[in-house]
Motif scaffolding. Sequence first.
Motif, short mmCIF file in Angstrom:
data_model
loop_
_atom_site.label_atom_id
_atom_site.label_comp_id
_atom_site.label_asym_id
_atom_site.label_seq_id
_atom_site.Cartn_x
_atom_site.Cartn_y
_atom_site.Cartn_z
N LEU A 323 99.00 -29.47 16.54
CA LEU A 323 98.67 -30.87 16.89
C LEU A 323 99.67 -31.42 17.91
CD1 LEU A 323 97.54 -32.44 13.52
CD2 LEU A 323 96.14 -31.89 15.51
N MET A 324 100.92 -31.04 17.76
CA MET A 324 101.90 -31.50 18.74
C MET A 324 101.59 -30.92 20.12
SD MET A 324 103.87 -33.70 17.40
CE MET A 324 105.18 -33.87 18.58
N THR A 325 101.10 -29.70 20.17
CA THR A 325 100.79 -29.14 21.49
C THR A 325 99.65 -29.90 22.15
OG1 THR A 325 99.19 -27.49 20.74
CG2 THR A 325 101.45 -26.77 20.86
N ILE A 326 98.70 -30.39 21.35
CA ILE A 326 97.65 -31.18 22.03
C ILE A 326 98.10 -32.63 22.17
CG2 ILE A 326 95.73 -29.66 21.38
CD1 ILE A 326 94.85 -31.70 19.34
N GLY A 327 99.11 -33.03 21.41
CA GLY A 327 99.58 -34.42 21.48
C GLY A 327 100.50 -34.67 22.66
N ASN A 328 101.33 -33.71 22.96
CA ASN A 328 102.30 -33.93 24.04
C ASN A 328 102.26 -32.73 24.98
OD1 ASN A 328 105.44 -35.80 23.51
ND2 ASN A 328 103.44 -36.41 24.23
N SER A 329 102.01 -32.99 26.26
CA SER A 329 101.75 -31.89 27.19
C SER A 329 102.96 -30.96 27.38
CB SER A 329 101.31 -32.44 28.53
OG SER A 329 102.30 -33.31 29.02
N ASN A 330 104.16 -31.43 27.10
CA ASN A 330 105.32 -30.55 27.31
C ASN A 330 105.82 -29.91 26.01
OD1 ASN A 330 106.00 -33.10 26.46
ND2 ASN A 330 108.07 -33.00 27.27
N PHE A 331 105.06 -30.09 24.93
CA PHE A 331 105.54 -29.56 23.66
C PHE A 331 105.51 -28.03 23.60
CE2 PHE A 331 104.92 -28.08 19.29
CZ PHE A 331 106.08 -28.56 18.73
N GLU A 332 104.42 -27.47 24.11
CA GLU A 332 104.26 -26.01 24.02
C GLU A 332 105.40 -25.30 24.75
OE1 GLU A 332 100.34 -24.82 25.03
OE2 GLU A 332 100.59 -22.84 24.11
N GLU A 333 105.73 -25.83 25.90
CA GLU A 333 106.83 -25.26 26.67
C GLU A 333 108.13 -25.36 25.86
OE1 GLU A 333 107.17 -27.18 30.48
OE2 GLU A 333 109.10 -26.18 30.80
N TRP A 334 108.33 -26.51 25.26
CA TRP A 334 109.53 -26.70 24.43
C TRP A 334 109.56 -25.69 23.28
CZ3 TRP A 334 110.17 -27.83 19.26
CH2 TRP A 334 111.47 -28.19 18.86
N LEU A 335 108.40 -25.51 22.66
CA LEU A 335 108.33 -24.61 21.52
C LEU A 335 108.62 -23.17 21.95
CD1 LEU A 335 107.72 -24.60 18.48
CD2 LEU A 335 105.36 -24.05 19.04
N ASN A 338 112.15 -22.86 22.28
CA ASN A 338 112.87 -23.01 21.01
C ASN A 338 112.06 -22.45 19.85
OD1 ASN A 338 115.15 -25.00 21.90
ND2 ASN A 338 113.25 -25.82 22.74
N PRO A 339 111.74 -21.15 19.92
CA PRO A 339 110.85 -20.60 18.87
C PRO A 339 111.50 -20.76 17.50
CG PRO A 339 111.85 -18.83 20.16
CD PRO A 339 112.22 -20.12 20.84
N GLY A 340 110.65 -21.07 16.54
CA GLY A 340 111.15 -21.19 15.18
C GLY A 340 111.82 -22.52 14.89
N HIS A 341 111.94 -23.39 15.90
CA HIS A 341 112.58 -24.68 15.65
C HIS A 341 111.59 -25.66 15.02
CE1 HIS A 341 116.53 -24.61 17.91
NE2 HIS A 341 116.08 -23.36 17.94
N ASP A 342 112.15 -26.65 14.36
CA ASP A 342 111.34 -27.68 13.73
C ASP A 342 110.86 -28.66 14.82
OD1 ASP A 342 110.41 -29.93 12.35
OD2 ASP A 342 111.74 -29.52 10.66
N TYR A 343 109.58 -29.02 14.76
CA TYR A 343 109.06 -29.92 15.80
C TYR A 343 109.77 -31.28 15.77
CZ TYR A 343 106.40 -32.59 12.40
OH TYR A 343 106.06 -33.39 11.36
N ASN A 344 110.43 -31.58 14.65
CA ASN A 344 111.13 -32.85 14.59
C ASN A 344 112.30 -32.93 15.55
OD1 ASN A 344 109.71 -34.46 12.70
ND2 ASN A 344 110.34 -33.02 11.11
N GLU A 345 112.72 -31.78 16.04
CA GLU A 345 113.82 -31.80 17.02
C GLU A 345 113.30 -32.18 18.39
OE1 GLU A 345 115.83 -27.97 16.88
OE2 GLU A 345 115.56 -27.97 14.71
N PHE A 346 112.01 -32.08 18.57
CA PHE A 346 111.39 -32.41 19.86
C PHE A 346 111.27 -33.93 19.99
CE2 PHE A 346 107.33 -33.50 21.93
CZ PHE A 346 107.54 -32.97 23.18
N LYS A 347 111.57 -34.44 21.17
CA LYS A 347 111.50 -35.89 21.36
C LYS A 347 110.12 -36.25 21.89
CE LYS A 347 113.93 -39.94 22.34
NZ LYS A 347 112.76 -40.78 22.10
N PHE A 348 109.42 -37.04 21.10
CA PHE A 348 108.05 -37.39 21.47
C PHE A 348 108.02 -38.41 22.61
CE2 PHE A 348 104.21 -39.82 21.21
CZ PHE A 348 103.27 -38.81 21.16
#
Length: 555
Positions: A323-335, A338-348
């Motif tokens: 859902l975050m990948t469809i919610g924020n266009s730069n999330f997938e790149e971040w993930l 940062n593989p294995g990281h918690d999405y909460n570390e990502f700044k929305f």
Amino acid sequence: MTDKELADLIFPDIKETPEDYEKMYPKRNLKEGAVVSRFAPSPTGFVHMGSLLTTLIERKIPDETEGVFYLRIEDTDQKRSVENGISGIVQDLKNFDIKIDEGALSETESTGVYGPYVQSQRKKIYECYAKSLIERGLAYPCFCSPEELDETRKIQELNKERIGYYGSFAKCRNLTNEERKERILRGDPYVIRLKSPGVYEHKVVFNDLVRGKVVFPENDMDVVLIKGDGLPIYHFAHAIDDHLMRTTHVLRGEEWLSSVPVHIQLFDILGFELPKYAHLGLVMKIDEETGQKRKLSKRKDKEAAVSFYHEQGIPVMAVKLYLMTIGNSNFEEWLNQNPGHDYNEFKFDFKKMSASGSLFDLEKLINISRNYISRLTAEEVYENALKYTEEYDKEFNDLLVKHKDYAINMFNIERNQKKPRKDYAKYSDIRPYTWYMFDELFEKEENKVYEWQTINNLGEIKNILKLYLEKYYHEEDDEQTWFERLKDLSEELGYAREVKDYKENSEKYKGHVGDISMVLRVAVTTKNQTPNLYQIIKLFGKDRLVKRLNEVINK
Ligand code: GLU
């Protein structure tokens, strides 16, 4: 008759004033910049995937700012309510680990001091504000029947005029208070309408967090505030609730965008500070039949209800990551970085949301889930599988409990390596992929289909297995030795030791070592594709292996 007298006539029991409620629900004592957001569903009993994305963000931004996230139930439209509709929503949120700080907990309970959090229990509050607007000459009772309103709409359509209750079409706006009193006392049904101070030719400008600057004509419609059943219409409840609950950020579907001018006007005349708005695009999908984009629909799409993921055993985190990948266009790149990281570390970031809606792709979600599960430890997979089967597969759950260490070792096969094996996309995959590892299930299966490959002659298969047991199986072998012995076995029976030798001189051999190991694999598991065969055999131990192979040998 004065406006004050009219207000008293309509709401004789309302003694509170807006000031009382202001005091009762003071500004929250939060640090500067803290976000207060809410999820405000109708009690329909389930959460839609699109709403789950919204709630994820509604939970995340207070988390980023030490704010508050609460659940408010909007049940003023009785048609949209179902029995136990609140519990269903609460359960869906719980299943997805989305915690609320305040709000409804069940049909009857709630937590927090800004409640009640169920709109039908807030009737008095809405009435108080409606009363005050009538007193101020900013609202009035309207006696128009549905038929009359329909008639007006037809005339407007015919004359190509804007549809609605405004200007000269707002017939009840110009009644005198005496006429109003007379009709009320006569028992005529009525609603309470806003007396809109707006001018259509004027513009309102506001800044949507997702869409940026949006310009609309000012609202000049005398919208309904309180319906005939005494409950408020969305616009009115939204203004009062979000003000009194001290919401700072309203995230909602784009279908509400065009109502913003009404909301700005209501907040203004009620003396409330306007919250920040983010109107989120719809979650869409490509229709399987037409190939066209359309709204993800609860009626047509199993994947639209969040309970689907729970039932399938798709990990909560995988759904959230998707859902975050469809919610924020730069999330997938971040993930990916940062593989294995918690999405909460990502700044929305609202600006990285698509205003036109996001495309939902179940395949992609499944893929994320597969990757996600492959990166868990064997113990984690075990614990999650245990939880899942406890609810959905009691028989398998018993086996997992009974053979705990064995199961963890099984989940460990090809796991701790750079490219872990990706068998399971969901916890419901585990049983169909591993049933043969459990003797209880293996023995129970009456119609086992052995997936023999190039060597499919039962006589030859038996020869291979017998010889393997007699001469080439040594329980203590390491993997390399084990495979060397398979090569020796191959040679003894006229098969090439190396695949490459066979390819070069295929007429010299009956086949190659790969064919031999396939016979062994299928004999042990019935499957032609399994995790590492050596490790499976190792896990089995001598007695169980002998038993498995004898089952084929004695056929
Ligand atoms: N009950 C409204 C809906 O479900 C809530 C919209 C909002 O979040 O304000 O659409």
